[in-house]
Scaffold this motif. Structure first.
Motif, PDB file in Angstrom:
ATOM      1  N   VAL A 166      -4.947   2.618  -6.760  1.00 38.70           N
ATOM      2  CA  VAL A 166      -5.906   3.633  -7.351  1.00 38.70           C
ATOM      3  C   VAL A 166      -6.765   4.100  -6.082  1.00 38.70           C
ATOM      4  CG1 VAL A 166      -7.951   3.821  -8.915  1.00 38.70           C
ATOM      5  CG2 VAL A 166      -6.132   2.124  -9.252  1.00 38.70           C
ATOM      6  N   ILE A 167      -6.575   5.467  -6.244  1.00 38.71           N
ATOM      7  CA  ILE A 167      -6.971   6.459  -5.096  1.00 38.71           C
ATOM      8  C   ILE A 167      -8.141   7.134  -5.724  1.00 38.71           C
ATOM      9  CG2 ILE A 167      -6.692   7.959  -3.008  1.00 38.71           C
ATOM     10  CD1 ILE A 167      -4.713   5.802  -2.774  1.00 38.71           C
ATOM     11  N   GLU A 168      -9.414   7.007  -5.072  1.00 37.75           N
ATOM     12  CA  GLU A 168     -10.577   8.056  -5.647  1.00 37.75           C
ATOM     13  C   GLU A 168     -10.628   9.022  -4.610  1.00 37.75           C
ATOM     14  OE1 GLU A 168     -14.099   6.117  -6.894  1.00 37.75           O
ATOM     15  OE2 GLU A 168     -12.796   4.175  -7.433  1.00 37.75           O
ATOM     16  N   ARG A 169     -10.696  10.328  -5.158  1.00 39.26           N
ATOM     17  CA  ARG A 169     -10.610  11.430  -3.929  1.00 39.26           C
ATOM     18  C   ARG A 169     -11.672  12.361  -4.161  1.00 39.26           C
ATOM     19  NH1 ARG A 169      -4.911  14.024  -5.070  1.00 39.26           N
ATOM     20  NH2 ARG A 169      -5.763  13.712  -7.162  1.00 39.26           N
ATOM     21  N   ARG A 170     -11.985  13.161  -3.266  1.00 38.84           N
ATOM     22  CA  ARG A 170     -13.331  13.846  -2.963  1.00 38.84           C
ATOM     23  C   ARG A 170     -12.926  15.070  -4.109  1.00 38.84           C
ATOM     24  NH1 ARG A 170     -16.313  11.647   0.773  1.00 38.84           N
ATOM     25  NH2 ARG A 170     -15.093  10.636   2.559  1.00 38.84           N
ATOM     26  N   THR A 171     -11.634  15.483  -4.090  1.00 39.75           N
ATOM     27  CA  THR A 171     -11.279  16.384  -4.992  1.00 39.75           C
ATOM     28  C   THR A 171     -10.025  16.235  -5.868  1.00 39.75           C
ATOM     29  OG1 THR A 171      -9.876  17.440  -3.086  1.00 39.75           O
ATOM     30  CG2 THR A 171     -12.029  18.619  -3.440  1.00 39.75           C
ATOM     31  N   TRP A 172      -9.931  16.881  -6.935  1.00 40.60           N
ATOM     32  CA  TRP A 172      -8.814  16.628  -7.759  1.00 40.60           C
ATOM     33  C   TRP A 172      -8.772  15.235  -8.447  1.00 40.60           C
ATOM     34  CZ3 TRP A 172      -6.170  20.822  -9.032  1.00 40.60           C
ATOM     35  CH2 TRP A 172      -5.911  21.822  -8.032  1.00 40.60           C
ATOM     36  N   GLY A 173      -9.695  14.519  -8.533  1.00 43.06           N
ATOM     37  CA  GLY A 173      -9.861  13.257  -9.262  1.00 43.06           C
ATOM     38  C   GLY A 173      -9.023  12.240  -8.767  1.00 43.06           C
ATOM     39  N   PRO A 227       4.088  -1.855   2.267  1.00 43.38           N
ATOM     40  CA  PRO A 227       2.760  -1.850   1.603  1.00 43.38           C
ATOM     41  C   PRO A 227       1.725  -2.346   2.391  1.00 43.38           C
ATOM     42  CG  PRO A 227       4.817  -2.467   0.135  1.00 43.38           C
ATOM     43  CD  PRO A 227       5.314  -2.484   1.588  1.00 43.38           C
ATOM     44  N   ALA A 228       1.824  -3.672   2.600  1.00 41.75           N
ATOM     45  CA  ALA A 228       0.681  -4.290   3.089  1.00 41.75           C
ATOM     46  C   ALA A 228       0.131  -3.763   4.105  1.00 41.75           C
ATOM     47  CB  ALA A 228       1.088  -5.782   3.341  1.00 41.75           C
ATOM     48  N   GLU A 229       0.975  -3.437   5.110  1.00 39.04           N
ATOM     49  CA  GLU A 229       0.466  -2.650   6.398  1.00 39.04           C
ATOM     50  C   GLU A 229      -0.243  -1.400   6.137  1.00 39.04           C
ATOM     51  OE1 GLU A 229       2.598  -1.886  10.682  1.00 39.04           O
ATOM     52  OE2 GLU A 229       3.665  -3.411   9.427  1.00 39.04           O
ATOM     53  N   GLY A 255      -8.906  12.095   4.898  1.00 38.60           N
ATOM     54  CA  GLY A 255     -10.303  12.591   4.923  1.00 38.60           C
ATOM     55  C   GLY A 255     -10.570  12.818   3.397  1.00 38.60           C
ATOM     56  N   ASN A 256      -9.765  12.973   2.363  1.00 37.60           N
ATOM     57  CA  ASN A 256     -10.013  13.375   1.101  1.00 37.60           C
ATOM     58  C   ASN A 256      -9.958  11.967   0.280  1.00 37.60           C
ATOM     59  OD1 ASN A 256     -10.387  14.792  -1.145  1.00 37.60           O
ATOM     60  ND2 ASN A 256      -8.185  15.089  -1.300  1.00 37.60           N
ATOM     61  N   ILE A 257      -9.862  10.777   0.920  1.00 33.55           N
ATOM     62  CA  ILE A 257      -9.781   9.731   0.232  1.00 33.55           C
ATOM     63  C   ILE A 257     -11.193   8.966   0.235  1.00 33.55           C
ATOM     64  CG2 ILE A 257      -8.888   7.165  -0.142  1.00 33.55           C
ATOM     65  CD1 ILE A 257      -6.430   8.517   0.854  1.00 33.55           C
ATOM     66  N   VAL A 258     -11.884   8.574  -0.920  1.00 36.85           N
ATOM     67  CA  VAL A 258     -13.297   7.927  -0.914  1.00 36.85           C
ATOM     68  C   VAL A 258     -12.884   6.571  -0.839  1.00 36.85           C
ATOM     69  CG1 VAL A 258     -15.470   7.821  -2.053  1.00 36.85           C
ATOM     70  CG2 VAL A 258     -14.213  10.090  -2.020  1.00 36.85           C
ATOM     71  N   ARG A 259     -12.009   6.298  -1.791  1.00 36.78           N
ATOM     72  CA  ARG A 259     -11.839   4.671  -2.197  1.00 36.78           C
ATOM     73  C   ARG A 259     -10.411   4.636  -2.503  1.00 36.78           C
ATOM     74  NH1 ARG A 259     -15.560   4.282  -5.612  1.00 36.78           N
ATOM     75  NH2 ARG A 259     -17.179   3.893  -4.126  1.00 36.78           N
ATOM     76  N   ALA A 260      -9.870   3.268  -1.938  1.00 42.39           N
ATOM     77  CA  ALA A 260      -8.425   2.871  -2.355  1.00 42.39           C
ATOM     78  C   ALA A 260      -8.362   1.476  -2.684  1.00 42.39           C
ATOM     79  CB  ALA A 260      -7.430   3.491  -1.537  1.00 42.39           C
ATOM     80  N   TYR A 261      -7.959   0.970  -3.643  1.00 39.67           N
ATOM     81  CA  TYR A 261      -7.576  -0.369  -3.722  1.00 39.67           C
ATOM     82  C   TYR A 261      -6.092  -0.664  -4.687  1.00 39.67           C
ATOM     83  CZ  TYR A 261      -9.672   0.300  -8.272  1.00 39.67           C
ATOM     84  OH  TYR A 261     -10.399   1.026  -9.503  1.00 39.67           O
ATOM     85  N   PRO A 262      -5.637  -1.868  -4.488  1.00 36.63           N
ATOM     86  CA  PRO A 262      -4.482  -1.976  -5.063  1.00 36.63           C
ATOM     87  C   PRO A 262      -4.965  -3.023  -6.515  1.00 36.63           C
ATOM     88  CG  PRO A 262      -4.443  -3.595  -3.183  1.00 36.63           C
ATOM     89  CD  PRO A 262      -5.601  -2.626  -3.202  1.00 36.63           C
ATOM     90  N   ALA A 263      -5.045  -2.024  -7.590  1.00 27.38           N
ATOM     91  CA  ALA A 263      -5.636  -2.858  -8.606  1.00 27.38           C
ATOM     92  C   ALA A 263      -5.190  -3.916  -9.271  1.00 27.38           C
ATOM     93  CB  ALA A 263      -5.665  -1.753  -9.686  1.00 27.38           C
ATOM     94  N   ASN A 264      -3.885  -4.273  -9.059  1.00 27.88           N
ATOM     95  CA  ASN A 264      -3.246  -5.422  -9.763  1.00 27.88           C
ATOM     96  C   ASN A 264      -3.180  -6.392  -8.688  1.00 27.88           C
ATOM     97  OD1 ASN A 264      -2.825  -3.779 -12.036  1.00 27.88           O
ATOM     98  ND2 ASN A 264      -0.913  -3.288 -11.484  1.00 27.88           N
ATOM     99  N   GLN A 318     -10.123  -1.546 -13.392  1.00 29.55           N
ATOM    100  CA  GLN A 318      -9.213  -2.099 -14.401  1.00 29.55           C
ATOM    101  C   GLN A 318      -7.908  -2.032 -13.694  1.00 29.55           C
ATOM    102  OE1 GLN A 318     -10.179  -2.560 -17.767  1.00 29.55           O
ATOM    103  NE2 GLN A 318     -12.370  -2.348 -17.070  1.00 29.55           N
ATOM    104  N   PRO A 319      -6.809  -2.955 -14.314  1.00 30.34           N
ATOM    105  CA  PRO A 319      -5.139  -2.982 -13.771  1.00 30.34           C
ATOM    106  C   PRO A 319      -4.735  -1.577 -13.958  1.00 30.34           C
ATOM    107  CG  PRO A 319      -5.581  -4.510 -15.913  1.00 30.34           C
ATOM    108  CD  PRO A 319      -7.124  -4.003 -15.510  1.00 30.34           C
ATOM    109  N   VAL A 320      -3.965  -1.408 -13.180  1.00 31.75           N
ATOM    110  CA  VAL A 320      -3.010  -0.275 -13.622  1.00 31.75           C
ATOM    111  C   VAL A 320      -1.695  -0.693 -14.321  1.00 31.75           C
ATOM    112  CG1 VAL A 320      -1.749   1.275 -12.308  1.00 31.75           C
ATOM    113  CG2 VAL A 320      -4.022   0.845 -11.357  1.00 31.75           C
ATOM    114  N   VAL A 321      -1.568   0.006 -15.304  1.00 27.73           N
ATOM    115  CA  VAL A 321      -0.403  -0.334 -16.168  1.00 27.73           C
ATOM    116  C   VAL A 321       0.823   0.804 -16.058  1.00 27.73           C
ATOM    117  CG1 VAL A 321       0.351  -0.506 -18.720  1.00 27.73           C
ATOM    118  CG2 VAL A 321      -1.892  -1.521 -18.050  1.00 27.73           C
TER     119      VAL A 321
END
Lengths: 302, 597
Positions: free
Chosen positions: B168-175, B195-197, B304-313, B78-81
């Motif tokens: 949006v960062i999905e992490r192994r701990t802390w949600g 940011p792009a880099e 190491g704690n990041i599972v997935r990260a994407y610029p939602a918008n 979903q987009p980030v508002v």
């Protein structure tokens, strides 16, 4: 014994003296009346039967389904290498008699028998008889074709399989011989591994005959083998019976008078559990000793 | 009625009173036809039956549509508002829910004066109802909440925006974490702030970090696990020697010497492995992503704690599809984290499938043999009738009762007996004397036994008597007839029983809670350690997983989409198991039932 057998025939000495008396003296239907009223009655056995060697000797055989009696002192010598037809109206005990030969009636609860049969001199109902071994000596074909849910090949060699035969060469040879013997080889030789259930009704019945003769039976029992078939398939089965004559002793139950007269050497007429008249087919159909037999085979009764 | 007012010649039969009768008999016939046609043709009953079917289908379709719609959509990004609220609070996150409600007047009192005026006007025009939305704001370690509600009237007008680089960062701990990228740091040194880099570096480094993470898992679970298993085995050997030969026996001394040897040799290897793990961890820790939250707080996240990260918008639908599929992949192939509310359900899938297979292996032969005796050998009489009634009643016993029985009988009696006999050295820790995969399978086998017995009995009864007679006439014994004719012919019917048993057993949860299904099983029931299949272990089950997610989770709002997705998966799994069995049955049918008999 509650129901003493009227007739206790001795091998080789069938009673035939009173037969002519019945036909001449008694009014038509006297025999049936006697049977219906439960009076004693003696089977009329033609003299010609005595001259034949018996493969199966039925001696004063009685059978009860629970309380009701289905066979009354049936005595009959089935000749070797000949076709013997059992005729009679529905419910007269033809099939019961046939199924008593390989003791299939044992499977029905409440069946009780008295008397004995001899298969080539061996007792069928004596104590200590191994029914399984006995059935292996007798082939049977039923009213409706009943191929097993397996390939044509496995159907034919079923009786060898249950005996533990594993030699592929033996199995293939028996399969071919039996199918040739049953007149089915040319039609199925290319698809022996197909399911037997895909064959037509007539083919299925010939397959059942092949299955029955694969075990080289001493006697072949056919229980109305054509009743579920069309006229053409019936004709082929009748031709087949003609071909099997001589190499096999056949006991066939039929409702079809023409079939009995065409295919059989000997004919036995049964009524209400009694064997009424038994003799060469020609005599039974053309010159029976009893008026009742004449009425039945000519269609005036039954 | 129109017939009464305007009798027409075109409708002479519309009513005997409207048109003159042509003959007495004709009137009676036509009248009789009109009076009986409806019921004689059963028209209302046709509608009734069709209506019932439609109702049943609608309910099933509704259930499936709900599960599929909710379950399939939950992984779509979903987009980030970003919104600014009256009072200065700034929220950023994904909208997860939206509803209309009637705010209490006290809510308005908390607003600033000008906001209150605006809110009053808005509420007046909309008859007192207002829209509020729930944002998943994440950043739990900073805010102590995963979600936040806000009403439209609370936000500063025109402040709602979709920040371009919001990650949006999905992490192994802390949600999850929501923030704007600020810097990429390696060993505490800022390498870039573009940011792009940052995003590009993040993508590249994350894959490497993932590999390191996998490696750590292998080292921890397999290598160290193996060392632990060795030590444990040596320790148990000592205990066993003590139990069998006494505390002062030479056997015990030998075992103890062996243990010392094992410990000494594994200690060195252990330190080595620990060192490797530490090094890998350090690398993963050294690369950091610095983010700024909506509130302006800077937070550094280890790679190491990041599972997935994407610029939602920023992502288009293709990249969104990529995120969606990667989430499904993770869901199906990974282990759960964050108390099951995130990550995958692989252990649960595994547990469900293995348990169902073990159950089938147990129930089918057992049920078929029982049905064979009942139908083929037992002489029918009152005893057999009672047995048959009892078996049928068994199908009606509530499943939790089977669970209690399984716990009492299998775990505490059979299992404890096995422990006493074979695993005495591990006591007081139970091995089989507790819930586990084997006991769960057997309990469910018992539960589904009536289904198999009834279906098998029916299949056996359906084998034509003529076939049996044919076999007997060939000189076959009863057993040969059953084995060669009856069983093959009845096989499709037996398969039907198995399909029903699988459908029933795979979806059953209540008894499993007592005999072995757990929230989180540290080890799979099948692994690389001898003897590879560990039927005594506890296991995870999809059905129990749904219950746990929906009702036992601390973060139940975040777990809600997972509930639907897991439900969808469970349904799909049962359908797949059934389809496999149906496929086998169809093949058997073709073989044994072709043609009319």
């Amino acid at each position: 014994m509650q129901h003493p057998p009227v007739l206790t025939p001795e091998p080789g000495a069938p009673s035939q003296a009173p037969a002519t008396v019945y036909k001449r003296a008694a009014a038509r239907g006297a025999v049936f009346q006697a049977i219906q009223s439960g009076a004693s009655f003696a089977t009329v056995t033609h003299a010609a039967v005595a001259g034949e060697e018996a493969v199966l000797d039925i001696r004063g055989f009685d059978l009860w389904y629970g309380a009701s009696r289905a066979l009354w002192s049936v005595a009959m010598r089935v000749p070797r290498g000949k076709v013997t037809a059992l005729i009679g109206p529905s419910g007269c005990g033809k099939s019961t008699l046939l199924r008593s030969v390989n003791r299939l009636n044992d499977l029905i609860d409440g069946v009780r028998v008295d008397g004995d049969m001899l298969l080539n001199g061996d007792s069928i109902y004596g104590s200590g008889v191994d029914v399984i071994e006995l059935r292996k000596r007798i082939g049977m074909v039923f009213q409706k074709p009943n191929p097993f849910p397996m390939s044509i090949f496995e159907n034919v060699v079923y009786s060898l399989r249950i005996d533990g035969e594993r030699d592929r060469r033996v199995l293939e040879e028996v399969c071919e011989q039996s199918l040739v013997g049953a007149g089915l080889w040319e039609e199925v030789k290319d698809r022996l591994q197909d399911s037997a259930l895909r064959l037509s009704g007539g083919q299925q019945q010939r397959l059942c005959i092949a299955r029955a003769i694969a075990a080289e039976p001493e006697v072949l029992l056919l229980d109305e083998p054509c009743s579920a078939l069309d006229p053409i398939a019936t004709g082929r089965i009748e031709d087949l019976i003609e071909e099997l004559k001589g190499s096999y002793s056949i006991l066939i139950v039929t409702h079809n008078m023409q079939q009995a007269s065409r295919t059989s050497d000997y004919t036995a007429f049964m009524y209400l559990g009694r064997l009424v008249e038994y003799g060469p087919t020609r005599d039974i159909f053309l010159n029976p000793q009893l008026a009742e037999t004449e009425d039945y085979v000519s269609g005036r009764f039954g | 009625m129109s017939t009464a007012t305007a009798p027409s010649p075109q409708a002479p039969r519309s009513g005997a009173d409207a048109s003159p009768p042509r003959s007495g008999a004709g009137v009676r016939r036509s009248g009789a036809r009109r009076a009986t046609s409806l019921f004689a043709h059963g028209e209302p009953l046709v509608w009734l039956t069709a209506g019932s079917l439609v109702l049943a289908l609608a309910m099933i379709a509704g259930l499936l549509a709900l599960v599929v719609a909710q379950g399939a959509a939950s992984f779509w990004p979903q987009p980030v508002v970003r919104v600014e609220l009256d009072g200065g609070r700034v929220l950023m996150g994904e909208v997860t829910a939206s509803e209309d409600y009637r705010p209490e007047p006290s809510v308005l009192d908390a607003l600033s004066p000008e906001a209150r005026v605006r809110a009053r006007e808005a509420l007046d025009t909309s008859a007192g109802s207002a829209r509020r939305r729930m944002l998943r704001i994440g950043n739990y370690e900073l805010t102590n909440e995963h979600f936040a509600w806000f009403s439209d009237f609370q936000q500063v007008p025109g402040s709602e925006s979709l920040p371009e680089w919001a990650l949006v960062i999905e992490r192994r701990t802390w949600g999850r974490f929501y923030g704007l990228p600020k810097a990429w740091r390696v060993d505490g040194k800022v390498e870039t702030t573009d940011p792009a880099e940052i995003h590009e570096r993040l993508e590249r480094e994350r894959e490497l970090a993932e590999e390191r993470h996998e490696r750590i898992l292998v080292l921890e679970r397999d290598e160290i696990g193996e060392l632990n298993a060795l030590q444990e085995r040596a320790r148990l050997a000592v205990r066993k020697a003590e139990l069998e030969h006494g505390a002062r026996s030479p056997q015990r001394a030998a075992a103890e010497a062996e243990l010392a040897l094992v410990i000494a040799s594994s200690e060195a290897r252990f330190g080595e492995l620990q060192q490797q793990i530490r090094e890998l961890r350090d690398v993963n820790r050294s690369r950091e992503l610095v983010l700024v939250t909506a509130d302006g707080i800077e937070q550094a996240l280890e790679i190491g704690n990041i599972v997935r990260a994407y610029p939602a918008n920023r992502i288009g639908s293709v990249e969104a599809l990529g995120v969606y599929l990667s989430r499904w992949g993770e869901f199906l192939a990974d282990e759960p984290r964050e108390s099951n509310s995130e990550g995958g359900v692989l252990p649960a899938i595994f547990g469900t499938v293995v348990m169902t297979l073990l159950m089938s292996i147990a129930v089918v032969p057992f049920g078929v043999l029982a049905a064979l005796y009942l139908r083929e050998y037992a002489r029918s009489g009152p005893v057999i009738s009672i047995v048959r009634i009892a078996v049928n009643n068994l199908a009606g016993v509530p499943s939790i009762v089977f669970g209690v029985f399984g716990l009492g009988f299998f775990c505490y009696i059979v299992g404890a007996g096995i422990d006493d006999l074979l695993f005495a050295e591990r006591l007081p820790n139970p091995t089989f004397g507790k819930g586990g995969l084997l006991w769960s399978s057997l309990t469910l086998a018992l539960l589904t036994l009536p289904v198999v017995i009834v279906a098998t009995e029916e299949a056996l009864a359906a084998v034509p008597g003529s076939m049996r007679e044919g076999s007997y006439a060939c000189g076959a014994t009863k057993w040969q007839t059953i084995q060669r004719i009856v069983l093959p012919r009845a096989m499709p019917g037996i398969m039907t029983g198995m399909i029903l048993a699988i459908a029933r057993g795979a979806g059953e949860v209540a008894p499993l809670m007592l005999v072995g299904a757990v929230k989180l099983a540290p080890e799979l029931p099948i692994d690389g350690n001898f003897p590879f299949l560990h039927p005594e272990r506890s296991f995870m089950h999809l059905g129990f997983h749904i219950y746990d997610l929906g009702f036992q989770s601390q973060n139940s709002e975040a777990a809600k989409p997972m509930v639907y997705t897991t439900t969808l998966l469970l349904i799909g799994l049962i359908v797949a198991l059934n389809l496999a069995a149906i496929f086998v049955r169809a093949r058997l049918r073709r073989r044994f039932l072709a043609g009319a008999i």
